[in-house]
Design a protein around this motif. Sequence first.
Motif, PDB file in Angstrom:
ATOM      1  N   MET A 178       2.777 -10.891  15.938  1.00  0.00           N
ATOM      2  CA  MET A 178       1.564 -10.089  16.104  1.00  0.00           C
ATOM      3  C   MET A 178       1.136  -9.514  14.761  1.00  0.00           C
ATOM      4  N   THR A 179      -0.130  -9.140  14.665  1.00  0.00           N
ATOM      5  CA  THR A 179      -0.666  -8.577  13.430  1.00  0.00           C
ATOM      6  C   THR A 179      -1.263  -7.202  13.700  1.00  0.00           C
ATOM      7  N   HIS A 180      -1.209  -6.398  12.672  1.00  0.00           N
ATOM      8  CA  HIS A 180      -1.848  -5.085  12.713  1.00  0.00           C
ATOM      9  C   HIS A 180      -2.686  -4.920  11.455  1.00  0.00           C
ATOM     10  N   ILE A 202      -2.757  -6.080   5.974  1.00  0.00           N
ATOM     11  CA  ILE A 202      -2.456  -6.725   7.255  1.00  0.00           C
ATOM     12  C   ILE A 202      -0.942  -6.854   7.375  1.00  0.00           C
ATOM     13  N   VAL A 203      -0.409  -6.372   8.471  1.00  0.00           N
ATOM     14  CA  VAL A 203       1.026  -6.420   8.729  1.00  0.00           C
ATOM     15  C   VAL A 203       1.304  -7.455   9.816  1.00  0.00           C
ATOM     16  N   VAL A 204       2.229  -8.367   9.541  1.00  0.00           N
ATOM     17  CA  VAL A 204       2.661  -9.357  10.523  1.00  0.00           C
ATOM     18  C   VAL A 204       4.066  -8.966  10.982  1.00  0.00           C
ATOM     19  N   TYR A 205       4.244  -8.812  12.295  1.00  0.00           N
ATOM     20  CA  TYR A 205       5.532  -8.342  12.811  1.00  0.00           C
ATOM     21  C   TYR A 205       5.856  -9.013  14.138  1.00  0.00           C
ATOM     22  N   ARG A 206       7.113  -8.803  14.577  1.00  0.00           N
ATOM     23  CA  ARG A 206       7.591  -9.381  15.831  1.00  0.00           C
ATOM     24  C   ARG A 206       8.628  -8.434  16.445  1.00  0.00           C
ATOM     25  N   TYR A 253       6.773  -3.306   0.024  1.00  0.00           N
ATOM     26  CA  TYR A 253       6.077  -2.950   1.270  1.00  0.00           C
ATOM     27  C   TYR A 253       6.934  -3.327   2.489  1.00  0.00           C
ATOM     28  N   ILE A 254       7.457  -4.554   2.485  1.00  0.00           N
ATOM     29  CA  ILE A 254       8.215  -5.043   3.642  1.00  0.00           C
ATOM     30  C   ILE A 254       9.482  -4.228   3.848  1.00  0.00           C
ATOM     31  N   ALA A 255      10.231  -3.983   2.761  1.00  0.00           N
ATOM     32  CA  ALA A 255      11.500  -3.263   2.879  1.00  0.00           C
ATOM     33  C   ALA A 255      11.292  -1.838   3.370  1.00  0.00           C
ATOM     34  N   ASP A 256      10.291  -1.161   2.825  1.00  0.00           N
ATOM     35  CA  ASP A 256      10.042   0.228   3.220  1.00  0.00           C
ATOM     36  C   ASP A 256       9.578   0.314   4.670  1.00  0.00           C
ATOM     37  N   ARG A 300      10.750  -6.382  13.748  1.00  0.00           N
ATOM     38  CA  ARG A 300      11.022  -7.044  12.475  1.00  0.00           C
ATOM     39  C   ARG A 300       9.706  -7.285  11.753  1.00  0.00           C
ATOM     40  N   VAL A 301       9.610  -6.792  10.528  1.00  0.00           N
ATOM     41  CA  VAL A 301       8.400  -6.972   9.713  1.00  0.00           C
ATOM     42  C   VAL A 301       8.499  -8.319   9.008  1.00  0.00           C
ATOM     43  N   LEU A 302       7.527  -9.187   9.249  1.00  0.00           N
ATOM     44  CA  LEU A 302       7.539 -10.527   8.667  1.00  0.00           C
ATOM     45  C   LEU A 302       6.805 -10.591   7.334  1.00  0.00           C
ATOM     46  N   ASN A 303       5.698  -9.866   7.220  1.00  0.00           N
ATOM     47  CA  ASN A 303       4.918  -9.938   5.979  1.00  0.00           C
ATOM     48  C   ASN A 303       3.945  -8.767   5.922  1.00  0.00           C
ATOM     49  N   VAL A 304       3.601  -8.391   4.710  1.00  0.00           N
ATOM     50  CA  VAL A 304       2.576  -7.374   4.463  1.00  0.00           C
ATOM     51  C   VAL A 304       1.695  -7.894   3.340  1.00  0.00           C
ATOM     52  N   ARG A 305       0.412  -8.056   3.616  1.00  0.00           N
ATOM     53  CA  ARG A 305      -0.535  -8.573   2.633  1.00  0.00           C
ATOM     54  C   ARG A 305      -1.692  -7.593   2.467  1.00  0.00           C
ATOM     55  N   LEU A 306      -2.067  -7.370   1.186  1.00  0.00           N
ATOM     56  CA  LEU A 306      -3.214  -6.512   0.919  1.00  0.00           C
ATOM     57  C   LEU A 306      -4.488  -7.253   1.265  1.00  0.00           C
TER      58      LEU A 306
END
Length: 272
Positions: A81-83, A103-107, A163-166, A177-183
């Motif tokens: 999912m994305t936020h 945009i945050v991609v998570y599961r 971004y992902i680690a924090d 689980r955070v998969l990716n964070v993109r500006l």
Amino acid sequence: MNNVDENRMPQNQGALGLFLVILVTVVTGGLVLLFGFIIVNPREEIVILRFGKFVTILRKQGICWIHPTGRVQFRIPTRDMTHDIAVTTVLERNGNPIQISAIVVYRVEHSYRAALEVDNYRKFIEDQASAVIKRVSSQFPYESADHNEPCLKRENQLVTNAYIADLQEAVNAAGIRVLNVRLNDLTYAPEIAQAMLMRQQAMALIDARKTIVEGAVEIVKDAVERLEKAELRMSDDQREQLICSLLVVICSGERAQPVLQIQPSHHGKTRT
């Protein structure tokens, strides 16, 4: 005759009562059977509670049956999912206000935590993501002249990992689980955008001038070496004059206009 009729009435009433009991039992059992079915969709898990107590987690897709009395179910999707984090104003490392969105991609990997450890796991990650974007963005500059230094504008992998680690540390409680964070959007705030644009133009002009000067020095050096190889001897003053003229012609921003110096010769007799 009356005694016979009186004996039949209790029998009829007993049969009617038995019929009603059977009818109610069948209807109730049918409703219980009907409402006990649960459909589990692909990439979905269902957390089951009964009277406030955890019972099980349904993970296998298809139709399952669980007694509906006191049952509460939480459907947790395990799809990616994305936020979308809305544009917000933050201060980068140098203290300049910038507008940033991401945009945050998570599961969801632990449906039990997502359903029971937090009130609303979607709202939880939305709030945490906004705070993390502000906190991590303040640790890096908007841009840097050093290409080895991570900055927000080039979106270095070190910045993405931060971004992902924090964010991962912040949402562990929700089983996410955070998969990716993109500006998604990154600009200077309107109040300093014009000043920063002028600064960028000045830096670009300085870099261009440095490149021109470096090229001019190489051209002059090559010209002098070629003249010496051709055995065209020059005095030190002539060499300096040649170098100065070539540098002026090459580095000048306008078309050079040649000037020829003429030394007049004096003829005549000397009076005694």
